[in-house]
Design an enzyme around this catalytic site. Structure first.
Site, PDB file in Angstrom:
ATOM      1  N   ASP A   1       0.775  -1.250   0.000  1.00 33.06           N
ATOM      2  CA  ASP A   1       0.000   0.000   0.000  1.00 33.06           C
ATOM      3  C   ASP A   1       0.807   1.303   0.000  1.00 33.06           C
ATOM      4  O   ASP A   1       1.797   1.411   0.719  1.00 33.06           O
ATOM      5  CB  ASP A   1      -0.871   0.077   1.261  1.00 33.06           C
TER       6      ASP A   1
ATOM      7  N   ASP B   1      -5.115   0.890   9.536  1.00 36.93           N
ATOM      8  CA  ASP B   1      -5.043   1.815   8.393  1.00 36.93           C
ATOM      9  C   ASP B   1      -5.713   3.165   8.656  1.00 36.93           C
ATOM     10  O   ASP B   1      -6.605   3.599   7.903  1.00 36.93           O
ATOM     11  CB  ASP B   1      -5.659   1.158   7.129  1.00 36.93           C
TER      12      ASP B   1
ATOM     13  N   GLU C   1     -10.415  -2.451   4.433  1.00 35.29           N
ATOM     14  CA  GLU C   1      -9.074  -1.938   4.715  1.00 35.29           C
ATOM     15  C   GLU C   1      -8.915  -0.544   4.110  1.00 35.29           C
ATOM     16  O   GLU C   1      -9.670  -0.142   3.231  1.00 35.29           O
ATOM     17  CB  GLU C   1      -8.004  -2.861   4.099  1.00 35.29           C
TER      18      GLU C   1
HETATM   19  C1  FRU Z   1      -3.825  -3.731   2.722  1.00 33.00           C
HETATM   20  C2  FRU Z   1      -3.171  -4.155   4.025  1.00 33.00           C
HETATM   21  C3  FRU Z   1      -3.509  -3.182   5.119  1.00 33.00           C
HETATM   22  C4  FRU Z   1      -2.370  -3.347   6.064  1.00 33.00           C
HETATM   23  C5  FRU Z   1      -1.213  -3.589   5.137  1.00 33.00           C
HETATM   24  C6  FRU Z   1      -0.179  -4.524   5.679  1.00 33.00           C
HETATM   25  O1  FRU Z   1      -3.183  -4.152   1.583  1.00 33.00           O
HETATM   26  O2  FRU Z   1      -3.572  -5.463   4.344  1.00 33.00           O
HETATM   27  O3  FRU Z   1      -4.773  -3.392   5.688  1.00 33.00           O
HETATM   28  O4  FRU Z   1      -2.164  -2.223   6.865  1.00 33.00           O
HETATM   29  O5  FRU Z   1      -1.751  -4.121   3.947  1.00 33.00           O
HETATM   30  O6  FRU Z   1       0.921  -4.590   4.853  1.00 33.00           O
END
Ligand code: FRU
Length: 508
Positions: free
Chosen positions: A54, A175, A226
């Site tokens: 992300d 997040d 997320e």
């Molecule tokens: C989304 C996610 C988020 C988390 C991150 C971990 O792609 O699963 O929810 O913070 O990636 O790498």
């Protein structure tokens, strides 16, 4: 030779040879192989090496766009999540900076955001302004933590009182996206909590109060929610009207399978989000647009980008020594059509600086079994086209065409769908979830269909009708597959205008 003289000989030889040898290798790296691998995006962001997911902490501050991202400093698969960091003055050319935040006693550094604390509400900055990161500490549980930087994001200090929001008994609690809400003079946080989102407010970024929850009875629920994102946008063509857009990612259960992004248009009063929207709206109908985040603190427009990957096969895509890329930064706007709010996405205007050659056509009939573009080749292209519908059942472009490869971007006039077919796009066999045809309903406007397509070494982004319908997909074609075709099937179509630009690499 006596042992000493052997050593002396080696020392002298190494002094003479190594610097020369090293600089040769480095020069070779820079010019020939660095950012020149067959699947290496040429104008999309990717880390030099190792795993990325992300985008995080997107913020504009003192003339720089910051891009932090989920990063594994130690390998090419997910793990040891830290925040990688890059900056840009134009959203197109990026400069890599050292890793900003590394895992600690509270766990890995999961996704989050960065705000500019202009009036030092946090007390970290001796009355001046500074940057505060709000992220998830992912250890035994997921909790929200903060860190601050007094030197434009170059070095970071974790707050001693972390976590600022301890885990409230929710397994997936992560997040945080934080922004300043003027009317109540407060910071607002939207954070994913299981299959919904929660809102918190704070005066100082350290003490947070829960205010509300959204989503239990709205949107898609095939997976966990997320990376939420919330902002206000003016409604195009209706001066004075603004709406709030809540974007939430879902994994799995998205429209093209696996992970993807949905959005809700509604109202936000500083504490609570409400919407009358009943149906599920998708941000992107392709497979590779996830964890969307927008830049905080941009003066005049809302820009976001996303991770071009899908958790179904994210760790298997065939690239090395890095894995994953970001989408092109996109300007986001909102329009109202037939009583419905529709999100529009267009590549940022700064992209146009990469255009080098242009081919143009106007008012031309396209008939089956011809290819207007047989002389044009390219691995990095921007295509802008407007078609007037006629008897054709299907028409569009084939890009990254080789003897056995092609990615098809088409419009089907019977179903009124825009589609991308990557079943023969190149390497597809690393996951059963990768090959496929992805599509979205798109009504013609005044009997015309407009397409804007960005082709890079390993991605195709398609923006239909001024960015009202978007499909983003990774592809892994042979570097030699650079052919282009304009096709029509079952009848004719009139090409009103077509512009094809070759795009320069941003990494050279
Ligand atoms: C989304 C996610 C988020 C988390 C991150 C971990 O792609 O699963 O929810 O913070 O990636 O790498």
């Amino acid at each position: 030779m006596r042992p000493l003289s052997v050593l002396t000989f080696l020392l002298i030889a190494s002094l003479l040879l190594v610097p020369w040898g090293t600089s040769k290798v480095q020069a070779g790296n820079t010019n020939e192989t660095l950012y020149n691998e067959p699947y290496r995006p040429q104008y999309h962001f990717s880390p030099q090496k190792n795993w990325m997911n992300d985008p995080n902490g997107l913020v504009y501050y003192k003339g720089e766009y910051h891009l932090f991202y989920q990063y594994n400093p130690y390998g090419n698969k997910w793990g040891h999540l830290s925040w990688g960091h890059a900056v840009s003055k134009d959203l197109i050319h990026w400069k890599h900076l050292p890793v900003a935040l590394k895992e600690d006693d509270l766990g890995m550094i999961f996704s989050g955001s960065v705000v500019v604390d202009k009036h030092d509400t946090s007390g970290f900055f001796d009355g001046k302004s500074g940057m505060v990161a709000i992220y998830t500490s992912a250890g035994e549980t997921q909790q929200q933590s903060i860190a601050y930087s007094k030197d434009n994001g170059r070095t970071w200090h974790k707050y001693k009182g972390n976590p600022v929001i301890p885990n409230p008994g929710i397994k997936d609690f992560r997040d945080p996206k934080v922004f300043w809400y003027d009317e109540t003079d407060q910071w607002v946080m939207v954070v994913a909590a299981g299959d919904r989102v929660q809102f918190y407010t704070s005066k100082n970024l350290k003490d947070w109060t829960f205010t509300s929850e959204f989503g239990a009875d709205r949107g898609a629920h095939g997976g966990v929610w997320e990376c939420p994102e919330l902002f206000e946008l003016p409604v195009k063509g209706n001066p004075g009207e603004t709406k709030w857009v809540l974007q939430v990612d879902i994994n799995p259960g998205a429209v093209a399978g696996g992970s993807g992004a949905q959005y809700f248009v509604g109202e936000f009063d500083g504490k609570k989000f409400t919407t009358e929207q009943k149906d599920v709206k998708w941000v992107d109908y392709g497979k590779d647009f996830y964890a969307t985040q927008s830049w905080n603190n941009t003066p005049d427009r809302r820009i976001w980008l996303a991770w071009m990957n899908n958790w179904q096969y994210a760790q298997d895509i065939p690239t090395s020594p890095w894995r994953s890329a970001m989408s092109i930064p996109r300007e986001v706007s909102l329009k109202k059509e037939d009583g419905e709010y529709v999100l529009l996405q267009e590549p940022v205007r700064e992209l146009s600086q990469l255009r080098k050659n242009i081919h143009t056509w106007k008012n031309q009939w396209i008939t089956p079994k011809t290819n207007l573009l047989s002389d044009i080749k390219g691995e990095t292209l921007e295509i802008q086209a407007e078609f007037q519908l006629d008897t054709a059942k299907e028409f569009g472009f084939k890009v990254r065409k080789g003897s056995e490869e092609e990615t098809v971007i088409g419009y089907n006039t019977d179903n009124k769908t825009l589609f991308v077919d990557r079943t023969k796009s190149g390497q597809t066999d690393f996951s059963e979830h990768f090959p496929g045809v992805y599509q979205a309903k798109m009504e013609p406007e005044n009997n015309t269909v407009q397409l804007r397509i960005l082709v890079d070494r390993s991605s195709v982004e398609v923006f239909g009708n001024d960015g009202e319908t978007v499909l983003t997909n990774r592809i892994f074609p042979n570097l030699k597959s650079q052919g282009l075709e304009l096709f029509t099937e079952g009848g004719n179509v009139k090409l009103k205008t077509l512009k094809i630009y070759h795009l320069k690499s941003t990494w050279k």
